[in-house]
Design an enzyme around this catalytic site. Structure first.
Site, mmCIF file in Angstrom:
data_model
loop_
_atom_site.group_PDB
_atom_site.id
_atom_site.type_symbol
_atom_site.label_atom_id
_atom_site.label_comp_id
_atom_site.label_asym_id
_atom_site.label_seq_id
_atom_site.Cartn_x
_atom_site.Cartn_y
_atom_site.Cartn_z
ATOM 1 N N CYS A 230 0.814 -1.206 0.000
ATOM 2 C CA CYS A 230 0.000 0.000 0.000
ATOM 3 C C CYS A 230 0.851 1.262 0.000
ATOM 4 C CB CYS A 230 -0.867 0.077 1.249
ATOM 5 S SG CYS A 230 -1.928 -1.329 1.501
ATOM 6 N N ASN B 21 -1.241 1.615 5.709
ATOM 7 C CA ASN B 21 -0.180 0.857 5.036
ATOM 8 C C ASN B 21 0.486 -0.007 6.095
ATOM 9 O OD1 ASN B 21 3.129 1.724 3.762
ATOM 10 N ND2 ASN B 21 1.937 -0.115 3.430
#
Ligand code: SF4
Length: 491
Positions: A23, A127
């Site tokens: 991510c 993330n």
């Protein structure tokens, strides 16, 4: 039916033999049309996740607005009609590969996630990977939470909903204290942009300044694209709460811990034009090549990178060894999504669609191929065949990371341990399996030296997370242990 634009599986990803960062996150406060800045930032972070992307913005007149789409940022978030639905001076966004969420395409797993609380709404983009997400999810469901996605990140929203704190940043602190693993979170309320890194700072997050506004980003390369100035990294264990008028407030919600940043960000995940820990990623990778040449010399005529990720290390290897550097393999930059539904014949061409050998350069030569890593070894084998077919006299592989023998549980897509070549074979066995004249990896100490640790790795207290090489996990992967994963000591 959701508003998903279904994204056909990229035929060229089939069998892709790399670890994938999962991510990228980005957020802006205090600029007009913040969502446009976020779209540009996500475009610069596209290497961190290509499956899907999403943006949430807030505008006092229209409230929170969101758009989540499968596919590349440039194919979705460049359309005026879509961007007009995301007004406001505050926005966050996320690009995703797919980690803990469902591997099959489901728009409900695409971030940012949004929650409505009594004191207002909040959106979050995460993330990393929560290593106790299964346990948290079970507990939350038992207590009445209704999950909408299969993503580990949604736990944060439900934990926030259960907190008794009176404002959203305080609820987020509460929630993240329950979470284990790796997280760099960018979040927003109606007025605040919030950034948090886990106590070990496994995944990156940086702060930037653009005009009168502020930016949070996974990497500095995404600051450059919007003309933002790099201010600093968010510290491990730090939370920043940013408002357009008051600026940046820093909070330390977690018990202090020694930083364990992901060393693989230096090797492969981050873009070479980013800065990590005040060091150029490109320069670090070049230095890895220098160390690799010192540790694993070999007589040869040519040093070639496996493009693009092996390029800086190959440049360093050539400079240190004195062996000429050349582009023996050329990457087709435009193969992207040209063939949406390839025939079986095209699919079988595999690596050849991405990479081609520069026959005139390598014919009759002893070639050193420099690559960033060996995961399953499937691509390395195909590249070796292409090089030999083109008439190379010898093929020597030099790898800019130690053998990848352990899976990552901190936000990187890794095959199961038994699929990792280095988990089941010695270096010599791997060399024979790949059918090359020699195969050598940089040592862990060599890698640490290249990232700036002059004394190498501190075995008692490693300066980085290097679990995929060492098997020493800085955070116990609780869910995976529950599922039967065996740690190194338990083998
Ligand atoms: S296990 Fe490897 S890829 Fe995962 S965070 Fe640690 S160093 Fe990075």
């Amino acid at each position: 039916m959701s508003d998903a634009t279904f994204f056909p599986a990229n035929p060229f990803d089939a069998g892709d033999d790399k670890l994938h960062e999962e991510c990228g996150v980005f957020g802006v406060v205090g600029v007009t049309d913040a969502a446009n800045f976020v779209a540009l930032g996500l475009h610069a972070l596209q290497h961190r996740g290509q499956e899907a992307g999403g943006i949430v913005s807030y505008d006092p007149e229209t409230g929170f607005n969101s758009a989540r789409r499968f596919g590349y940022v440039r194919d979705n978030f460049t359309r005026q009609s879509l961007m007009d639905t995301l007004p406001g001076q505050l926005a966050i966004g996320h690009v995703r590969y797919s980690t803990a969420g469902s591997k099959s395409a489901a728009i409900r797993d695409v971030q940012p996630f949004f929650g409505e609380f009594s004191m207002g709404g909040a959106a979050i983009a995460h993330n990393g990977n929560i290593t106790n997400a299964d346990a948290l999810r079970r507990e939350l469901i038992e207590r009445g939470s209704i999950f909408q996605s299969s993503s580990d990140s949604e736990c944060i929203i439900h934990l926030m909903a259960r907190s008794l704190q009176r404002d959203i940043p305080a609820r987020m602190e509460d929630a993240l204290r329950r979470v284990e693993g790796a997280f760099s979170v960018v979040a927003m309320t109606r007025t605040k942009l919030i950034g948090v890194r886990d106590p070990l700072g496994v995944r990156p997050l940086v702060l930037g300044k653009v005009a009168d506004g502020w930016v949070l980003s996974s990497e500095t390369c995404a600051l450059d694209i919007i003309g933002a100035e790099y201010v600093r990294e968010i510290d491990p264990g730090e939370m920043v709460v940013i408002t357009a008028d008051k600026g940046v407030e820093s909070i330390r919600p977690f018990r202090p811990a020694k930083s364990r940043f992901c060393i693989f960000e230096h090797v492969y995940f981050s873009r070479p034009d980013s800065i990590i820990g005040n060091r150029s990623v490109y320069e670090t990778r070049r230095q890895i090549g220098v160390e690799l040449a010192r540790e694993t010399p070999v007589e040869a005529d040519l040093v070639c990178p496996v493009p693009d990720s092996g390029t800086p290390a190959a440049i360093g290897f050539a400079a240190e060894s004195g062996i000429p550097y050349g582009m023996g393999i050329v990457r087709n930059q435009y193969m992207g999504r040209t063939f949406i539904e390839p025939t079986e014949q095209i699919r079988n061409m595999g690596v050849r669609l991405k990479l081609n050998v520069n026959r005139a350069l390598i014919q009759g030569k002893k070639v050193i191929l420099v690559d960033d890593s060996v995961v399953r070894g499937t691509t390395s084998r195909k590249i070796k065949e292409m090089i030999l077919d083109a008439g190379a006299a010898e093929v020597h592989f030099r790898i800019a990371s130690p053998p990848t023998a352990w899976p990552c549980f901190y936000g990187v897509d890794t095959p199961q341990r038994e699929k990792l070549l280095a988990a089941t074979m010695s270096e010599d066995e791997m060399r024979d399996h790949l059918g090359v004249d020699s195969l050598k990896f940089i040592s862990l100490d060599g890698l640490y030296r290249a990232v700036g640790e002059a004394e190498g790795r501190n075995a008692k207290c490693p300066q980085y997370c290097d679990a995929c090489f060492s098997g020493e996990y800085p955070v116990e992967p609780a869910d995976m242990l529950q599922k039967g994963f065996k740690m190194k000591a338990a083998e």
